[in-house]
Design an enzyme around this catalytic site. Structure first.
Site, PDB file in Angstrom:
ATOM      1  N   LYS A  11       0.835  -1.216   0.000  1.00 31.77           N
ATOM      2  CA  LYS A  11       0.000   0.000   0.000  1.00 31.77           C
ATOM      3  C   LYS A  11       0.864   1.259   0.000  1.00 31.77           C
ATOM      4  O   LYS A  11       0.616   2.197  -0.748  1.00 31.77           O
ATOM      5  CB  LYS A  11      -0.939   0.032   1.232  1.00 31.77           C
ATOM      6  CG  LYS A  11      -1.874  -1.161   1.335  1.00 31.77           C
ATOM      7  CD  LYS A  11      -2.883  -0.997   2.460  1.00 31.77           C
ATOM      8  CE  LYS A  11      -2.278  -1.014   3.874  1.00 31.77           C
ATOM      9  NZ  LYS A  11      -1.652  -2.298   4.241  1.00 31.77           N
ATOM     10  N   ARG A  86      -9.549   0.772   9.366  1.00 26.15           N
ATOM     11  CA  ARG A  86      -9.083  -0.591   9.631  1.00 26.15           C
ATOM     12  C   ARG A  86     -10.135  -1.419  10.372  1.00 26.15           C
ATOM     13  O   ARG A  86      -9.859  -2.538  10.755  1.00 26.15           O
ATOM     14  CB  ARG A  86      -7.824  -0.526  10.471  1.00 26.15           C
ATOM     15  CG  ARG A  86      -6.560  -1.005   9.733  1.00 26.15           C
ATOM     16  CD  ARG A  86      -5.441  -0.761  10.669  1.00 26.15           C
ATOM     17  NE  ARG A  86      -4.202  -1.405  10.417  1.00 26.15           N
ATOM     18  CZ  ARG A  86      -3.152  -0.827   9.870  1.00 26.15           C
ATOM     19  NH1 ARG A  86      -3.219   0.376   9.380  1.00 26.15           N
ATOM     20  NH2 ARG A  86      -2.015  -1.479   9.797  1.00 26.15           N
ATOM     21  N   ARG A 125      11.433  -6.089   4.816  1.00 22.10           N
ATOM     22  CA  ARG A 125      11.020  -4.692   4.638  1.00 22.10           C
ATOM     23  C   ARG A 125      11.789  -3.753   5.581  1.00 22.10           C
ATOM     24  O   ARG A 125      11.831  -3.970   6.793  1.00 22.10           O
ATOM     25  CB  ARG A 125       9.526  -4.533   4.899  1.00 22.10           C
ATOM     26  CG  ARG A 125       9.082  -3.080   4.809  1.00 22.10           C
ATOM     27  CD  ARG A 125       7.619  -2.925   4.627  1.00 22.10           C
ATOM     28  NE  ARG A 125       6.881  -3.054   5.867  1.00 22.10           N
ATOM     29  CZ  ARG A 125       5.572  -2.820   5.977  1.00 22.10           C
ATOM     30  NH1 ARG A 125       4.871  -2.500   4.917  1.00 22.10           N
ATOM     31  NH2 ARG A 125       4.979  -2.952   7.124  1.00 22.10           N
ATOM     32  N   ARG A 162      11.075  -1.778  11.155  1.00 26.11           N
ATOM     33  CA  ARG A 162      10.074  -1.428  12.160  1.00 26.11           C
ATOM     34  C   ARG A 162       9.963  -2.547  13.191  1.00 26.11           C
ATOM     35  O   ARG A 162      10.023  -3.721  12.839  1.00 26.11           O
ATOM     36  CB  ARG A 162       8.715  -1.227  11.473  1.00 26.11           C
ATOM     37  CG  ARG A 162       8.621   0.050  10.688  1.00 26.11           C
ATOM     38  CD  ARG A 162       7.425   0.093   9.773  1.00 26.11           C
ATOM     39  NE  ARG A 162       6.202  -0.473  10.339  1.00 26.11           N
ATOM     40  CZ  ARG A 162       5.008  -0.402   9.732  1.00 26.11           C
ATOM     41  NH1 ARG A 162       4.895   0.200   8.572  1.00 26.11           N
ATOM     42  NH2 ARG A 162       3.952  -0.942  10.280  1.00 26.11           N
ATOM     43  N   ARG A 173      -0.247  -9.101  13.611  1.00 22.94           N
ATOM     44  CA  ARG A 173      -0.830  -8.105  12.701  1.00 22.94           C
ATOM     45  C   ARG A 173      -1.685  -8.771  11.632  1.00 22.94           C
ATOM     46  O   ARG A 173      -2.739  -8.266  11.262  1.00 22.94           O
ATOM     47  CB  ARG A 173       0.288  -7.273  12.063  1.00 22.94           C
ATOM     48  CG  ARG A 173       0.910  -6.330  13.065  1.00 22.94           C
ATOM     49  CD  ARG A 173       2.190  -5.724  12.542  1.00 22.94           C
ATOM     50  NE  ARG A 173       1.981  -4.833  11.434  1.00 22.94           N
ATOM     51  CZ  ARG A 173       2.887  -4.599  10.488  1.00 22.94           C
ATOM     52  NH1 ARG A 173       4.052  -5.218  10.533  1.00 22.94           N
ATOM     53  NH2 ARG A 173       2.637  -3.749   9.539  1.00 22.94           N
TER      54      ARG A 173
HETATM   55  P1  AMP Z   1       0.796   0.566   9.428  1.00 27.01           P
HETATM   56  O1  AMP Z   1       1.982   1.398   9.163  1.00 27.01           O
HETATM   57  O2  AMP Z   1      -0.402   0.967   8.621  1.00 27.01           O
HETATM   58  O3  AMP Z   1       1.096  -0.925   9.276  1.00 27.01           O
HETATM   59  O4  AMP Z   1       0.395   0.801  10.957  1.00 27.01           O
HETATM   60  C1  AMP Z   1       1.292   0.484  12.007  1.00 27.01           C
HETATM   61  C2  AMP Z   1       0.518   0.309  13.296  1.00 27.01           C
HETATM   62  O5  AMP Z   1      -0.142   1.541  13.626  1.00 27.01           O
HETATM   63  C3  AMP Z   1      -0.606  -0.730  13.240  1.00 27.01           C
HETATM   64  O6  AMP Z   1      -0.149  -2.050  13.461  1.00 27.01           O
HETATM   65  C4  AMP Z   1      -1.492  -0.233  14.378  1.00 27.01           C
HETATM   66  O7  AMP Z   1      -0.961  -0.556  15.650  1.00 27.01           O
HETATM   67  C5  AMP Z   1      -1.403   1.280  14.211  1.00 27.01           C
HETATM   68  N1  AMP Z   1      -2.447   1.756  13.284  1.00 27.01           N
HETATM   69  C6  AMP Z   1      -2.283   2.322  12.056  1.00 27.01           C
HETATM   70  N2  AMP Z   1      -3.441   2.628  11.490  1.00 27.01           N
HETATM   71  C7  AMP Z   1      -4.401   2.254  12.368  1.00 27.01           C
HETATM   72  C8  AMP Z   1      -5.819   2.287  12.359  1.00 27.01           C
HETATM   73  N3  AMP Z   1      -6.505   2.770  11.306  1.00 27.01           N
HETATM   74  N4  AMP Z   1      -6.475   1.819  13.461  1.00 27.01           N
HETATM   75  C9  AMP Z   1      -5.804   1.349  14.520  1.00 27.01           C
HETATM   76  N5  AMP Z   1      -4.473   1.263  14.584  1.00 27.01           N
HETATM   77  C10 AMP Z   1      -3.765   1.701  13.522  1.00 27.01           C
END
Ligand code: AMP
Length: 216
Positions: A11, A86, A125, A162, A173
């Site tokens: 994404k 999400r 990654r 990360r 996740r």
């Molecule tokens: P991402 O970079 O999108 O994979 O997000 C990293 C982490 O941020 C996720 O594993 C969640 O802990 C938190 N996070 C990001 N977006 C959301 C969301 N829309 N709702 C809840 N937690 C989020």
């Protein structure tokens, strides 16, 4: 538009290409949280524990910061949402907020990638600390370490893995994605704006499919 898909679907990479081509804003909820975390704001510190474990940050914290960003974009400008919504509650909150501006999500592009491929991708990654650009590195070192310098190809910043891309958090996740995020697909299917594209191919081919799904 919303870019939808499991962690590791690409994404962020696609959002970056679309932003450059369409000159529209990219809103990544994960990046918003990581900025807060880096700046050690109260929100960042609250979110950190959830993020490190690979679970969703509670809606009370997430919806406000994501919608604040969305609503800061002027009504005649487009945007790409990545990582938000999400769950169904977030999707509903987004819909209601946009309706107050007589706007709506036009398209949700779902990048579909099988689980074994996600696990392989997330293990390699690395992300730039400065510009957040994702990089895919081969782990060719004798101890499984990346076999090239950890320097961003885009801005020269430092690359890091990360905490939530480490194996312990990745499985969580993916499970959280299946149980909480996949139901959002039905929300958009019901509104007839969902486009499903296969996500195992070159970045360029997938980008072409995303553009086709957007009618471009
Ligand atoms: P991402 O970079 O999108 O994979 O997000 C990293 C982490 O941020 C996720 O594993 C969640 O802990 C938190 N996070 C990001 N977006 C959301 C969301 N829309 N709702 C809840 N937690 C989020």
């Amino acid at each position: 538009m919303v870019l939808f898909g499991p962690p590791g679907a690409g994404k962020g990479t696609q959002a970056q290409l679309l932003t450059e081509r369409l000159k529209i804003s990219h809103i990544s909820s994960g990046d918003l949280f990581r900025h807060h975390l880096q700046a050690e704001t109260p929100l960042g510190l609250k979110a950190a524990d959830y993020m490190n474990r690979g679970v969703l940050v509670p809606d009370e914290l997430t919806i406000d910061i994501a919608l604040e960003k969305v609503m800061s974009i002027s009504s005649d400008e487009g945007f790409i949402l990545d990582g938000f919504p999400r769950n169904r509650l977030q999707a509903k909150a987004l819909e209601e907020a946009l309706q107050t501006r007589a706007r709506d999500v036009d398209k949700v592009v779902y990048i579909d990638v099988p689980e074994d491929e996600l696990l392989r991708r997330l293990a390699g990654r690395f992300v730039c600390r400065q510009c957040q650009a994702p990089h895919s590195l081969a782990r060719g070192g004798t101890d499984g370490s990346p076999d090239r310098e950890l320097i961003c190809e885009r801005c020269g910043g430092e690359l890091y893995q990360r905490t939530d891309d480490r194996p312990e958090a990745v499985q969580t996740r993916i499970e959280v994605y299946k149980s909480e995020t996949v139901p959002v697909l039905d929300f958009y299917r019901e509104r007839d704006i969902l486009a499903n594209i296969p996500g195992v191919d070159t970045v360029e081919h997938i980008n072409q499919r995303v553009l086709e799904a957007l009618g471009l």
